[in-house]
Design a protein around this motif. Structure first.
Motif, PDB file in Angstrom:
ATOM      1  N   THR A  59      11.075  -7.625 -10.095  1.00  0.00           N
ATOM      2  CA  THR A  59      11.870  -8.756  -9.616  1.00  0.00           C
ATOM      3  C   THR A  59      11.078  -9.764  -8.796  1.00  0.00           C
ATOM      4  OG1 THR A  59      12.568  -7.428  -7.706  1.00  0.00           O
ATOM      5  CG2 THR A  59      14.006  -7.426  -9.638  1.00  0.00           C
ATOM      6  N   LEU A  60      10.003  -9.322  -8.146  1.00  0.00           N
ATOM      7  CA  LEU A  60       9.213 -10.243  -7.321  1.00  0.00           C
ATOM      8  C   LEU A  60       8.255 -11.054  -8.180  1.00  0.00           C
ATOM      9  CD1 LEU A  60       8.283  -7.915  -4.310  1.00  0.00           C
ATOM     10  CD2 LEU A  60       9.892  -9.824  -4.282  1.00  0.00           C
ATOM     11  N   PRO A  61       7.824 -12.235  -7.731  1.00  0.00           N
ATOM     12  CA  PRO A  61       6.737 -12.953  -8.416  1.00  0.00           C
ATOM     13  C   PRO A  61       5.484 -12.080  -8.467  1.00  0.00           C
ATOM     14  CG  PRO A  61       7.816 -14.363  -6.803  1.00  0.00           C
ATOM     15  CD  PRO A  61       8.367 -12.984  -6.585  1.00  0.00           C
ATOM     16  N   GLU A  62       4.535 -12.451  -9.337  1.00  0.00           N
ATOM     17  CA  GLU A  62       3.377 -11.591  -9.586  1.00  0.00           C
ATOM     18  C   GLU A  62       2.574 -11.297  -8.328  1.00  0.00           C
ATOM     19  OE1 GLU A  62       2.296 -12.209 -14.284  1.00  0.00           O
ATOM     20  OE2 GLU A  62       1.037 -13.154 -12.761  1.00  0.00           O
ATOM     21  N   ALA A  63       2.284 -12.305  -7.516  1.00  0.00           N
ATOM     22  CA  ALA A  63       1.434 -12.084  -6.339  1.00  0.00           C
ATOM     23  C   ALA A  63       2.076 -11.111  -5.348  1.00  0.00           C
ATOM     24  CB  ALA A  63       1.098 -13.409  -5.666  1.00  0.00           C
ATOM     25  N   PRO A  64       3.329 -11.321  -4.918  1.00  0.00           N
ATOM     26  CA  PRO A  64       3.956 -10.319  -4.044  1.00  0.00           C
ATOM     27  C   PRO A  64       4.113  -8.967  -4.725  1.00  0.00           C
ATOM     28  CG  PRO A  64       5.167 -12.392  -3.975  1.00  0.00           C
ATOM     29  CD  PRO A  64       4.191 -12.493  -5.101  1.00  0.00           C
ATOM     30  N   GLY A  65       4.360  -8.982  -6.038  1.00  0.00           N
ATOM     31  CA  GLY A  65       4.460  -7.723  -6.768  1.00  0.00           C
ATOM     32  C   GLY A  65       3.171  -6.935  -6.727  1.00  0.00           C
ATOM     33  N   ASP A  66       2.031  -7.652  -6.814  1.00  0.00           N
ATOM     34  CA  ASP A  66       0.731  -6.978  -6.697  1.00  0.00           C
ATOM     35  C   ASP A  66       0.557  -6.347  -5.322  1.00  0.00           C
ATOM     36  OD1 ASP A  66       0.054  -7.602  -9.245  1.00  0.00           O
ATOM     37  OD2 ASP A  66      -1.361  -9.204  -8.752  1.00  0.00           O
ATOM     38  N   LEU A  70      -0.217  -2.476  -4.584  1.00  0.00           N
ATOM     39  CA  LEU A  70      -1.390  -2.044  -3.832  1.00  0.00           C
ATOM     40  C   LEU A  70      -0.991  -1.187  -2.631  1.00  0.00           C
ATOM     41  CD1 LEU A  70      -3.428  -5.385  -3.915  1.00  0.00           C
ATOM     42  CD2 LEU A  70      -4.194  -3.212  -4.883  1.00  0.00           C
ATOM     43  N   VAL A  71       0.003  -1.661  -1.877  1.00  0.00           N
ATOM     44  CA  VAL A  71       0.410  -0.946  -0.659  1.00  0.00           C
ATOM     45  C   VAL A  71       1.092   0.370  -1.003  1.00  0.00           C
ATOM     46  CG1 VAL A  71       1.924  -1.022   1.353  1.00  0.00           C
ATOM     47  CG2 VAL A  71       0.566  -3.033   0.736  1.00  0.00           C
ATOM     48  N   SER A  72       2.047   0.318  -1.933  1.00  0.00           N
ATOM     49  CA  SER A  72       2.846   1.517  -2.210  1.00  0.00           C
ATOM     50  C   SER A  72       2.008   2.622  -2.828  1.00  0.00           C
ATOM     51  CB  SER A  72       4.030   1.166  -3.122  1.00  0.00           C
ATOM     52  OG  SER A  72       3.594   0.676  -4.377  1.00  0.00           O
ATOM     53  N   TYR A  73       1.178   2.281  -3.819  1.00  0.00           N
ATOM     54  CA  TYR A  73       0.398   3.329  -4.470  1.00  0.00           C
ATOM     55  C   TYR A  73      -0.738   3.833  -3.581  1.00  0.00           C
ATOM     56  CZ  TYR A  73       2.877   2.722  -8.872  1.00  0.00           C
ATOM     57  OH  TYR A  73       3.839   2.694  -9.840  1.00  0.00           O
ATOM     58  N   SER A  74      -1.329   2.949  -2.776  1.00  0.00           N
ATOM     59  CA  SER A  74      -2.364   3.412  -1.844  1.00  0.00           C
ATOM     60  C   SER A  74      -1.766   4.389  -0.841  1.00  0.00           C
ATOM     61  CB  SER A  74      -2.999   2.220  -1.122  1.00  0.00           C
ATOM     62  OG  SER A  74      -3.692   1.389  -2.028  1.00  0.00           O
ATOM     63  N   TRP A  75      -0.606   4.030  -0.272  1.00  0.00           N
ATOM     64  CA  TRP A  75       0.031   4.926   0.685  1.00  0.00           C
ATOM     65  C   TRP A  75       0.488   6.222   0.009  1.00  0.00           C
ATOM     66  CZ3 TRP A  75       0.215   6.756   5.181  1.00  0.00           C
ATOM     67  CH2 TRP A  75       1.283   7.569   5.595  1.00  0.00           C
ATOM     68  N   MET A  76       0.956   6.137  -1.232  1.00  0.00           N
ATOM     69  CA  MET A  76       1.369   7.336  -1.954  1.00  0.00           C
ATOM     70  C   MET A  76       0.214   8.333  -2.035  1.00  0.00           C
ATOM     71  SD  MET A  76       2.623   7.819  -5.918  1.00  0.00           S
ATOM     72  CE  MET A  76       4.053   6.755  -5.810  1.00  0.00           C
ATOM     73  N   GLY A  77      -0.976   7.822  -2.364  1.00  0.00           N
ATOM     74  CA  GLY A  77      -2.133   8.703  -2.457  1.00  0.00           C
ATOM     75  C   GLY A  77      -2.515   9.292  -1.112  1.00  0.00           C
ATOM     76  N   VAL A  78      -2.545   8.451  -0.073  1.00  0.00           N
ATOM     77  CA  VAL A  78      -2.896   8.936   1.266  1.00  0.00           C
ATOM     78  C   VAL A  78      -1.875   9.959   1.746  1.00  0.00           C
ATOM     79  CG1 VAL A  78      -3.134   8.259   3.685  1.00  0.00           C
ATOM     80  CG2 VAL A  78      -4.182   6.862   1.896  1.00  0.00           C
ATOM     81  N   ALA A  79      -0.583   9.658   1.572  1.00  0.00           N
ATOM     82  CA  ALA A  79       0.467  10.574   2.015  1.00  0.00           C
ATOM     83  C   ALA A  79       0.368  11.909   1.289  1.00  0.00           C
ATOM     84  CB  ALA A  79       1.840   9.946   1.783  1.00  0.00           C
TER      85      ALA A  79
END
Length: 392
Positions: A59-66, A70-79
Motif C-alpha cells: 500500500t505504501l509508495p516504493e520508497a517508504p515500502g523499501d 529494510l527495517v522489518s526484515y533486519s529486525w526480524m533477523g536480529v530478534a
C-alpha cells in the motif's frame, strides 16, 4: 487479504518471540516501570510492523515500502538471533539444574539463601552472554548472506545425452531476490563468478526479483554480462509473478535472455542435442489468477528419445516429470531453510529440500540459492552457485 499459513506462522512467531525477549531482557532485569513501558511499546510496535509488513509494502509508495522492508526484515533477523541466544543460555542452565537434581543427595550444611542483588547480577550476566551470542549469530549470518556463494559442482549421468555433449556444463543462478538488500554490486560479483566457471549454459531458475522493472531493472541488467556458449535462459518464480512477470520477461529479453514459459528449446549442434524445458512457477500464476505451471504444454512436440533437462523454480512434481521422460530437473525456491531452525524443518515441507536426489534414472538438483529473502542473513544454509556437469 487473508493471511497465508506461512504469514500466520510468522505472526505467531513474532508475538511469542517478542514476549520472550520482553520477559528475559526487560522484566527480569529491571523493576523500574519507565523502562518496562518504553520496552513494551517498542517491542509491541515492531511486532505489529512484522505482522503488517506485506500489507504496508503493497500500500505504501516504493520508497517508504523499501524502508519498511529494510527495517522489518533486519529486525526480524536480529530478534531471531537474540531469541536463539537466550534460548541456548536458558537450555544450558536447565541442563545444569537438572544435573544437580539428579546427583545423589549429600549431607552438607544448608547454604544461605541467594540474596536479591546476587540473583539480579546472575540474570544480568546470563542476559549479557545471551546478547553476545545472539549478536555474534546475527553478525555471522549477515556476513554469510552477503559474501560470495559457495560453488557446488555435481556430475549428473544422463544415458540419453549424446556423446558429443559429454561434459556439458550448466551453471544455475536461482533465488537472487534482487531488491532493497541485493543490488548491482552483488550482481556484478555473482556474474563474474558465474562466468569464471566457463558454463556452456546458464539457467536462471526464478525468484530473481522483489520489485518492479523501473526500480530494479538497472541492477538486473548485470545478467546481460553473463557469457555461455549456448546462452542463458530464465523461468519464473513465485516472487517474479508478484513483481510483474510479464514486464520482467520483456526486460530479460532486451538483455538477450529468453524465458521458457511452458515450452522447450533444442540445445546443441549437428553433433547432438538435448531438450531444455522450462515451466512457469508452480504456485505463482494460480495465486494471481494467471496461467502458471503447465508441464504438458512444455513437453508438447518433443522427441522422448532425446535427453530432457527441466528448469522449474519449485522442486514440485518431480516424480511426475521423471515419469514423463525428464532426465534432470533443476530447481531452487527452498533456500535450504536459509535460517536455523527452518534449516532443520524445511524437510517437513519438501521431499526434495536441498541437494541432489534421484527417482529411477532421473535426477533433481535443488539449490540453496544465491541470495536470500526476508532477514538479510543465512545460518546453517550458506548460499551456493551450482555447476552441473552432464555426462553420458
Amino acid at each position: 487479504m487473508p493471511l497465508s499459513p506461512f504469514s500466520l506462522l510468522i505472526a505467531l512467531g513474532a508475538v511469542l518471540g517478542h514476549l520472550y525477549l520482553f520477559r528475559r531482557l526487560v522484566w527480569n532485569l529491571t523493576s523500574r516501570r519507565g523502562p518496562r513501558i518504553v520496552a513494551a511499546l517498542v517491542l509491541g510496535f515492531m511486532t505489529l510492523v512484522l505482522i503488517a509488513r506485506r500489507y504496508l509494502q503493497r500500500t505504501l509508495p516504493e520508497a517508504p515500502g523499501d524502508v519498511v522492508e529494510l527495517v522489518s526484515y533486519s529486525w526480524m533477523g536480529v530478534a531471531l538471533c537474540l531469541v536463539l541466544g537466550l534460548a541456548g543460555v536458558d537450555l544450558g542452565r536447565a541442563v545444569v539444574a537438572l544435573g544437580r537434581r539428579l546427583r545423589p543427595a549429600v549431607t552438607a550444611p544448608s547454604e544461605p539463601s541467594v540474596d536479591v542483588e546476587r540473583r539480579r547480577f546472575l540474570s544480568q550476566a546470563t542476559a549479557g552472554g545471551a546478547l553476545a551470542l545472539g549478536g555474534g549469530l546475527a553478525g555471522y549470518g549477515s556476513w554469510r548472506a552477503f559474501t560470495a556463494p559457495e560453488v557446488t559442482e555435481v556430475v549428473v549421468r544422463i544415458p540419453k545425452l549424446p556423446r558429443s555433449l559429454d561434459g556439458f556444463s550448466i551453471v544455475q543462478l536461482t533465488d537472487l531476490h534482487v531488491g532493497p538488500f541485493i543490488q548491482r554490486r552483488f550482481m556484478d560479483e555473482l556474474v563474474r563468478r558465474a562466468n569464471a566457471l566457463k558454463p556452456d549454459l546458464v539457467a536462471i531458475t526464478g525468484d530473481m526479483v522483489d520489485g518492479t522493472v523501473p526500480r530494479l531493472g538497472g541492477f538486473v541488467a548485470a545478467l546481460g554480462n553473463l557469457h555461455a556458449r549456448y546462452g542463458s535462459f530464465f523461468v519464473t518464480g513465485n516472487h517474479d509473478y508478484s513483481s510483474g512477470a510479464e514486464d520482467w520477461v520483456a526486460h530479460l529479453g532486451s538483455l538477450g535472455i529468453p524465458s521458457l514459459r511452458n515450452r522447450h528449446v533444442r540445445i546443441g549442434d549437428a553433433g547432438g542435442t538435448f531438450d531444455l524445458v522450462g515451466v512457469d512457477d508452480w504456485h505463482g500464476g494460480r495465486r494471481l489468477g494467471q496461467k502458471g505451471y503447465d508441464l504438458d504444454l512444455a513437453l508438447t512436440g518433443r522427441d522422448p528419445e532425446r535427453a530432457a533437462v527441466l528448469l522449474a523454480h519449485q522442486p514440485a512434481n518431480f516424480k511426475v516429470a521423471a515419469e514423463r521422460g525428464v532426465d534432470l530437473q533443476i530447481s531452487g525456491h527452498t533456500h535450504g531453510g536459509q535460517l536455523f531452525p527452518m534449516t532443520a524443518l524445511i524437510g517437513l515441507s519438501w521431499e526434495h529440500s536441498a541437494g541432489h536426489y534421484r527417482h529411477g534414472d532421473s535426477h533433481i538438483y535443488v539449490s540453496r540459492g544465491c541470495g536470500f529473502w526476508g532477514p538479510p542473513m543465512r545460518l546453517g544454509s550458506p548460499p551456493e552457485l551450482v555447476k552441473l556437469v552432464l555426462t553420458s
